[in-house]
Motif scaffolding. Sequence first.
Motif, PDB file in Angstrom:
ATOM      1  N   SER A 220       5.142  -5.724   0.043  1.00  0.00           N
ATOM      2  CA  SER A 220       4.830  -4.046  -0.657  1.00  0.00           C
ATOM      3  C   SER A 220       4.220  -3.593  -0.191  1.00  0.00           C
TER       4      SER A 220
ATOM      5  N   ASP B 161       1.151  -2.473  -0.360  1.00  0.00           N
ATOM      6  CA  ASP B 161      -0.560  -2.643   0.101  1.00  0.00           C
ATOM      7  C   ASP B 161      -0.310  -3.780   1.316  1.00  0.00           C
ATOM      8  N   THR B 162       0.490  -4.929   0.923  1.00  0.00           N
ATOM      9  CA  THR B 162       0.423  -6.473   1.853  1.00  0.00           C
ATOM     10  C   THR B 162       1.001  -5.798   3.500  1.00  0.00           C
TER      11      THR B 162
ATOM     12  N   ALA C 112      -0.230  -2.796   4.570  1.00  0.00           N
ATOM     13  CA  ALA C 112      -1.022  -1.443   5.022  1.00  0.00           C
ATOM     14  C   ALA C 112      -2.043  -2.136   5.983  1.00  0.00           C
TER      15      ALA C 112
ATOM     16  N   SER D 107      -1.002   2.764  -3.567  1.00  0.00           N
ATOM     17  CA  SER D 107      -1.391   1.708  -2.880  1.00  0.00           C
ATOM     18  C   SER D 107      -2.947   1.333  -3.031  1.00  0.00           C
TER      19      SER D 107
ATOM     20  N   GLY E 237      -4.810  -0.593  -1.159  1.00  0.00           N
ATOM     21  CA  GLY E 237      -4.307  -0.753   0.530  1.00  0.00           C
ATOM     22  C   GLY E 237      -4.239   0.164   2.130  1.00  0.00           C
TER      23      GLY E 237
ATOM     24  N   ALA F 108      -5.694   6.278  -6.705  1.00  0.00           N
ATOM     25  CA  ALA F 108      -4.637   6.245  -6.756  1.00  0.00           C
ATOM     26  C   ALA F 108      -3.991   6.322  -8.075  1.00  0.00           C
TER      27      ALA F 108
ATOM     28  N   THR G 269       9.569  -3.513   0.932  1.00  0.00           N
ATOM     29  CA  THR G 269       8.434  -2.830  -0.209  1.00  0.00           C
ATOM     30  C   THR G 269       9.285  -2.404  -2.121  1.00  0.00           C
TER      31      THR G 269
END
Length: 212
Positions: free
Chosen positions: A2, A4-5, A7, A68, A70, A91, A170
């Motif tokens: 995603s 987030d991963t 980031a 996200s 992150g 967020a 994502t």
Amino acid sequence: MSFDTLAPVYRPLEWVLAGRLLQRSRTAFLPQLQGCRRALLLGEGPGRFLEELVAACPDLEVTVLERSPGMIREAERILAPEQRDRVRFEAVEIQNWCPASAPYDVVASHFFLDCFQPPEVARIVERVAGATSPQAHWLVSDFRVPRRGWRRLRAQWIHGIMYAFFRTATEVSARQVTPPDPYLRQAGFRVHGRQHFNCGLIYSAWWRRKAA
Ligand SMILES: C[S@@+](CC[C@H](N)C(=O)[O-])C[C@H]1O[C@@H](n2cnc3c(N)ncnc32)[C@H](O)[C@@H]1O
């Protein structure tokens, strides 16, 4: 995977793939924002525009809408301690966002609206425009497909690879870029400046509300 991963590696990845190209586009119309008081940044990611915005406009208060956590952590890290009081992170999923405070006189959506399908872009622009002042600025950077020739073929090829990656890696729902121009016009904005980069693959646009 995603956003987030991605980031922690988003900034170095951009540097390797595009150098300063995207940043030139994000900041092309930054000098137009002198004197502005309240900015809203949509899907700001790791904070590359935020970093230059807070340095260029020392009196500006900034709200960042970003889904996200992150990405928010990455963006927070680049702020100097004395800049942190001026920046608020929410967020939030943009489609559920409800404006809570006084109108914004700057909106920036850099490489964000290209994540959405046309009806989503229309809803986002309408909702965000409803939270802006009568003379608000809106800066947009995004990918584009030139009208004809080898530049068009090149852009279609690059977009194909890019969307295949982002749709796999994502939560991006878009299959192609949707220009926000008709929705911005409908919301009362007019384009005041536009620059193209990298043979028309990327653009930066400065929109302003008609009343200005
Ligand atoms: C392609 S990145 C662009 C990041 C940054 N604006 C830039 O210029 O590089 C899109 C960003 O929007 C965020 N995002 C995507 N969909 C979102 C949504 N529905 N609501 C809020 N943020 C979202 C992602 O987490 C990501 O940080």
